[in-house]
Design a protein around this motif. Structure first.
Motif, PDB file in Angstrom:
ATOM      1  N   TRP A  17       0.816  -1.218   0.000  1.00 57.84           N
ATOM      2  CA  TRP A  17       0.000   0.000   0.000  1.00 57.84           C
ATOM      3  C   TRP A  17       0.848   1.266   0.000  1.00 57.84           C
ATOM      4  CZ3 TRP A  17      -2.249   2.823   4.656  1.00 57.84           C
ATOM      5  CH2 TRP A  17      -3.160   3.802   4.235  1.00 57.84           C
ATOM      6  N   ALA A  18       0.502   2.205  -0.919  1.00 58.53           N
ATOM      7  CA  ALA A  18       1.118   3.536  -0.986  1.00 58.53           C
ATOM      8  C   ALA A  18       2.639   3.456  -0.969  1.00 58.53           C
ATOM      9  CB  ALA A  18       0.618   4.404   0.174  1.00 58.53           C
ATOM     10  N   SER A  19       3.182   2.525  -1.717  1.00 60.21           N
ATOM     11  CA  SER A  19       4.622   2.273  -1.661  1.00 60.21           C
ATOM     12  C   SER A  19       5.449   3.298  -2.435  1.00 60.21           C
ATOM     13  CB  SER A  19       4.923   0.874  -2.211  1.00 60.21           C
ATOM     14  OG  SER A  19       4.481   0.771  -3.550  1.00 60.21           O
ATOM     15  N   CYS A  20       4.856   3.953  -3.432  1.00 57.91           N
ATOM     16  CA  CYS A  20       5.611   4.915  -4.235  1.00 57.91           C
ATOM     17  C   CYS A  20       5.706   6.242  -3.502  1.00 57.91           C
ATOM     18  CB  CYS A  20       4.937   5.116  -5.594  1.00 57.91           C
ATOM     19  SG  CYS A  20       5.789   6.328  -6.638  1.00 57.91           S
ATOM     20  N   PRO A  21       6.893   6.699  -3.127  1.00 56.71           N
ATOM     21  CA  PRO A  21       7.016   7.949  -2.366  1.00 56.71           C
ATOM     22  C   PRO A  21       6.684   9.198  -3.188  1.00 56.71           C
ATOM     23  CG  PRO A  21       9.181   7.115  -2.951  1.00 56.71           C
ATOM     24  CD  PRO A  21       8.201   6.065  -3.366  1.00 56.71           C
ATOM     25  N   THR A  42       4.180   9.306  -5.849  1.00 60.65           N
ATOM     26  CA  THR A  42       2.758   9.381  -6.187  1.00 60.65           C
ATOM     27  C   THR A  42       1.852   8.748  -5.139  1.00 60.65           C
ATOM     28  OG1 THR A  42       2.829   7.270  -7.389  1.00 60.65           O
ATOM     29  CG2 THR A  42       3.359   9.278  -8.630  1.00 60.65           C
ATOM     30  N   ARG A  43       2.415   7.975  -4.224  1.00 63.93           N
ATOM     31  CA  ARG A  43       1.674   7.208  -3.223  1.00 63.93           C
ATOM     32  C   ARG A  43       0.733   6.182  -3.850  1.00 63.93           C
ATOM     33  NH1 ARG A  43       4.735   6.435   0.702  1.00 63.93           N
ATOM     34  NH2 ARG A  43       5.564   8.350   1.613  1.00 63.93           N
ATOM     35  N   CYS A  44       1.057   5.758  -5.060  1.00 64.98           N
ATOM     36  CA  CYS A  44       0.341   4.646  -5.660  1.00 64.98           C
ATOM     37  C   CYS A  44       0.836   3.335  -5.044  1.00 64.98           C
ATOM     38  CB  CYS A  44       0.546   4.621  -7.169  1.00 64.98           C
ATOM     39  SG  CYS A  44      -0.300   5.968  -8.050  1.00 64.98           S
ATOM     40  N   SER A  45       0.002   2.331  -5.107  1.00 67.08           N
ATOM     41  CA  SER A  45       0.326   1.043  -4.496  1.00 67.08           C
ATOM     42  C   SER A  45       0.766   0.036  -5.553  1.00 67.08           C
ATOM     43  CB  SER A  45      -0.891   0.498  -3.743  1.00 67.08           C
ATOM     44  OG  SER A  45      -1.389   1.449  -2.826  1.00 67.08           O
ATOM     45  N   VAL A  98      -4.350   6.358  -6.834  1.00 67.11           N
ATOM     46  CA  VAL A  98      -4.052   6.259  -5.406  1.00 67.11           C
ATOM     47  C   VAL A  98      -5.240   5.615  -4.692  1.00 67.11           C
ATOM     48  CG1 VAL A  98      -3.484   7.533  -3.311  1.00 67.11           C
ATOM     49  CG2 VAL A  98      -2.596   8.300  -5.521  1.00 67.11           C
TER      50      VAL A  98
END
Length: 255
Positions: free
Chosen positions: A105-109, A111-114, A137
């Motif tokens: 979950w929210a792994s991309c720093p 875009t906070r996409c998972s 997101v």
């Protein structure tokens, strides 16, 4: 850089080194970076253990930095130490579809996409896997897990149709493992909670297939969740443990 004399590493990506879009000075040879990523993409066809690292590095092909290139060298050093590694397919196995679904979950720093991932086994043989960053997101970890569960459900349905078309007898129903208790509960519950209305289509997809006994939805501990290899960087010990569960063998290792 000459990697012939470099020291191999145990994992393709370091867990304590998150990568951002602009976290360092630009790399002076972006063409080389793109060429390396393009060549490494071919390896993911036989090396699922590299899927997460390579799909992560390909996000920075437009403007790679020095830090991104150093992460790339980590992948190359891991490949050097595991040059004979690949999938092993036993000649005797029960023909049954076994799936594993997982998320990060929210792994991309940036875009906070998972990231959602799944693995599909035919008996003891790994035949299909995917690791992908979602386009939007998600507001909760449950939403991401259920999205991954719905995609895995559709893949099980497709594999079932494929085996039937080839007239191959297989054990039914399939088994789908998920380590999120909330997702399993709602998949088996006829009443939708208020918080599930915005993902109601995914809920119907999973529940309909579950009611028609396409698969059994089973729990699994986080430590045994093999698809973690495709969702996030791991420490050497859990990485090696899960690698063995994928039936990945090294031809150059002692018997």
């Amino acid at each position: 850089m000459d990697f012939l004399t470099s020291k191999p590493v145990c994992t393709p990506m370091v867990k304590t080194t998150p990568l951002h879009q602009q976290d360092n000075d630009p790399y002076n040879d972006p063409v080389l970076y793109r060429q390396l990523v393009g060549r490494l993409l071919y390896l993911t066809n036989t090396r699922p253990d590299l899927s997460f690292a390579i799909q992560h590095l390909r996000q920075f092909m437009a403007a790679p930095t020095i830090k991104h290139y150093k992460a790339m060298t980590c992948v190359l050093r891991h490949i050097k130490g595991t040059i004979g590694q690949g999938l092993f397919y036993p000649n005797h196995s029960i023909i049954q579809i076994n799936g594993f679904s997982e998320y990060y979950w929210a792994s991309c720093p940036d875009t906070r996409c998972s990231i959602s991932s799944y693995l599909m086994f035919l008996g003891d043989s790994l035949i299909y896997w995917k690791s992908k960053k979602q386009n939007t997101v998600s507001r909760s970890s449950f939403e991401v897990e259920y999205y991954a569960l719905a995609i895995a459900t559709c893949e099980i349905q497709w594999l079932t149709y494929l085996l039937q078309d080839f007239q191959i007898s297989f054990k039914e129903p399939a088994l789908l493992y998920c380590d999120n208790a909330s997702a399993r509960c709602i998949a088996s519950n006829a009443l939708f909670h208020e918080r599930t209305k915005y993902i109601e289509i995914d809920c119907h997809v999973v529940r309909e297939r579950l009611q028609h006994k396409l698969f059994h939805l089973l729990p699994i501990t986080t430590e045994e969740q093999v698809v973690d290899l495709l969702t996030k960087p791991l420490e050497p010990k859990p990485f090696s443990y899960l690698l063995r569960k994928l039936v990945i063998e090294n031809l150059f290792s002692p018997a």
